[in-house]
Motif scaffolding. Sequence first.
Motif, short mmCIF file in Angstrom:
data_model
loop_
_atom_site.label_atom_id
_atom_site.label_comp_id
_atom_site.label_asym_id
_atom_site.label_seq_id
_atom_site.Cartn_x
_atom_site.Cartn_y
_atom_site.Cartn_z
N GLY A 107 3.41 10.98 1.43
CA GLY A 107 4.23 11.21 2.69
C GLY A 107 5.50 11.75 2.42
N VAL A 108 6.18 12.11 3.62
CA VAL A 108 7.48 12.68 3.51
C VAL A 108 8.32 11.95 4.57
N MET A 109 9.65 11.43 4.24
CA MET A 109 10.57 10.74 5.30
C MET A 109 11.58 11.52 5.49
N VAL A 110 11.84 11.80 6.73
CA VAL A 110 12.95 12.54 7.36
C VAL A 110 14.11 11.67 7.66
N GLY A 111 15.38 12.19 6.96
CA GLY A 111 16.57 11.56 7.18
C GLY A 111 17.53 11.87 8.33
N HIS A 112 18.45 11.06 8.68
CA HIS A 112 19.32 11.06 9.80
C HIS A 112 20.59 12.07 9.31
N LEU A 113 20.33 13.17 8.99
CA LEU A 113 21.15 14.04 8.57
C LEU A 113 21.44 15.34 9.57
N ASP A 114 22.86 15.49 9.64
CA ASP A 114 23.40 16.78 10.52
C ASP A 114 23.23 17.96 9.52
N VAL A 115 22.57 19.21 10.05
CA VAL A 115 22.35 20.06 8.93
C VAL A 115 22.76 21.65 9.80
N THR A 169 0.76 -1.40 -0.17
CA THR A 169 0.15 0.05 -0.05
C THR A 169 0.81 1.36 -0.04
N MET A 170 2.01 1.10 0.29
CA MET A 170 2.80 2.54 0.39
C MET A 170 4.15 2.00 -0.27
N ASN A 171 4.88 2.99 -0.92
CA ASN A 171 5.99 2.66 -1.49
C ASN A 171 7.00 3.95 -1.26
N PHE A 172 7.94 3.79 -0.54
CA PHE A 172 9.21 4.72 0.03
C PHE A 172 10.06 5.14 -1.20
N ALA A 173 9.43 5.69 -2.07
CA ALA A 173 9.84 6.27 -3.39
C ALA A 173 8.82 7.43 -3.84
N PRO A 174 9.22 8.14 -4.68
CA PRO A 174 10.50 8.53 -5.29
C PRO A 174 11.50 9.32 -4.33
N GLN A 225 2.08 6.26 -9.49
CA GLN A 225 1.99 5.33 -8.28
C GLN A 225 0.47 5.63 -7.69
N ARG A 226 0.43 6.95 -7.56
CA ARG A 226 -0.84 7.13 -6.70
C ARG A 226 -2.12 6.79 -7.23
N GLU A 227 -1.84 7.01 -8.81
CA GLU A 227 -3.15 6.69 -9.75
C GLU A 227 -3.30 5.16 -9.74
N ALA A 228 -2.28 4.40 -9.40
CA ALA A 228 -2.70 2.80 -9.36
C ALA A 228 -2.96 2.43 -7.61
N GLY A 229 -3.22 3.49 -6.70
CA GLY A 229 -3.43 3.09 -5.61
C GLY A 229 -2.40 2.80 -4.56
N VAL A 230 -1.17 3.31 -4.85
CA VAL A 230 -0.28 3.19 -3.74
C VAL A 230 0.19 4.70 -3.24
N ALA A 231 0.33 4.68 -1.91
CA ALA A 231 0.73 6.04 -1.40
C ALA A 231 2.40 6.09 -1.69
N VAL A 232 2.98 7.19 -1.81
CA VAL A 232 4.25 7.47 -2.10
C VAL A 232 4.79 8.25 -0.85
N VAL A 233 6.06 8.18 -0.95
CA VAL A 233 7.02 8.86 0.36
C VAL A 233 8.10 9.32 -0.47
N LEU A 234 8.09 10.69 -0.42
CA LEU A 234 9.31 11.53 -0.88
C LEU A 234 10.55 11.40 0.31
N LYS A 235 11.65 11.29 -0.21
CA LYS A 235 12.65 11.16 0.71
C LYS A 235 14.22 11.91 0.13
N HIS A 236 14.93 12.33 0.76
CA HIS A 236 14.98 12.18 2.44
C HIS A 236 15.35 13.48 3.10
N PHE A 237 14.16 14.20 3.46
CA PHE A 237 14.04 15.59 3.94
C PHE A 237 14.98 15.79 5.04
#
Length: 401
Positions: free
Chosen positions: A285-293, A185-190, A226-238
């Motif tokens: 969705g949005v994925m947050v990365g393990h980054l020092d900024v 149901t969810m793809n960690f992409a693009p 992906q969304r048109e096919a019924g899969v939620a997407v997750v943009l990464k890596h914020f």
Amino acid sequence: MSIGQQRRRPRAAVGIVSSLVVGALLAGLGVGTGVLPTLTGSAGSTGGAAAQRAEPVPPPGPPACDAVVAGLSERDRLAQRLMVGVDAADPAGAAEIVRSWRVGGIFLGGKATALLQDDKLAAVQAATALPVTVAVDDEGGRVQRIGTLDGPMPSARRMAADMTTGQVRVLGFERGRQLRARGVTMNFAPTVDVGRQPAGSVIGDRAFSDDPEVVARYAQAFAEGQREAGVAVVLKHFPGHGHANGDSHAGRVSTPPLDRLRRDDLRPYSALVGPGRPLAGLDTGVMVGHLDVPGLTEGLPASLTPAVYRLLRDEYGFDGVVITDDLGAMKAISNQFSLPRATLAALQAGADVALSSNVTPVGPVLATLEQALAEGTLDAGDNDRAVARILAAKGVCAARS
């Protein structure tokens, strides 16, 4: 954008709710789902007795998320905020994890495929009343999950080099259709990281381009398919891993300063998410990365830093589900924090969902969260709002306007 405002398409957002599940859920909340007749006509109309005509009344829409959240126990609310790794070679074990702990989501890592075949994920969904998010990494190239089952996809870099955005949208749709057919149901992409590192480096050919505008165009195309096919997407890596000085799987890494990220790495988010943007909606969705900024994080990775979540919510206007990168297996976190401690820190910072790819006991994590909620170090109101956002994305309920 509300659920009712989204354009018609197969229900993605983090999980498709079967009519039986919705019926059971609403019944538990005291909400009926039957079609009720209504009588029309007037007793005093010409011709004697009024003609009475039964007209169906449409079934009610989903209940308000506040009501659904209030009907869950504290532990079940906390469990909705966990996405845990399961062994895709052990379908029965995956179903048992969901049955025992009622977690909100599972992640299928590795190369095993038993759980992705013969409708095995249906038993996982049947193991609990609420829909379960089933997530994978299926970007293409080096990072894909169903290539051995349904054929390979090119890397993001190859897509941008060899294909038009229209072709990438079709590719995203076809791949999404294959994922949904297998129960994902969810793809960690693009990946929307900006950069042109060597192909095999941590981001490398997972990035579409070192041009933020190219990244935004191709990421939008893939995500819309992906969304048109019924899969939620997750943009990464914020807020952007493309120019980081190392691999957060191996340890702590730093990015350029925040002002540089604004000019480059953050531009795809500005173009794609937030009010009126093309990927606004509950199925992004949005994925947050393990980054020092520098200029943003102070001593902690981005995934554990409140200022990072405020940047995403307030400046970029993102109102969907925010997920951490893997808290269990990536050494940028695990070298310093236990999984229960990292999970608590991420939720306190502002993440909706804490991801761990490890197949590890769920009990210690939930116990830590329960204690924090009881002590007030995990805010109850914030927790309920996060759970409401998660359930709205699953289609269980309607968020407050």
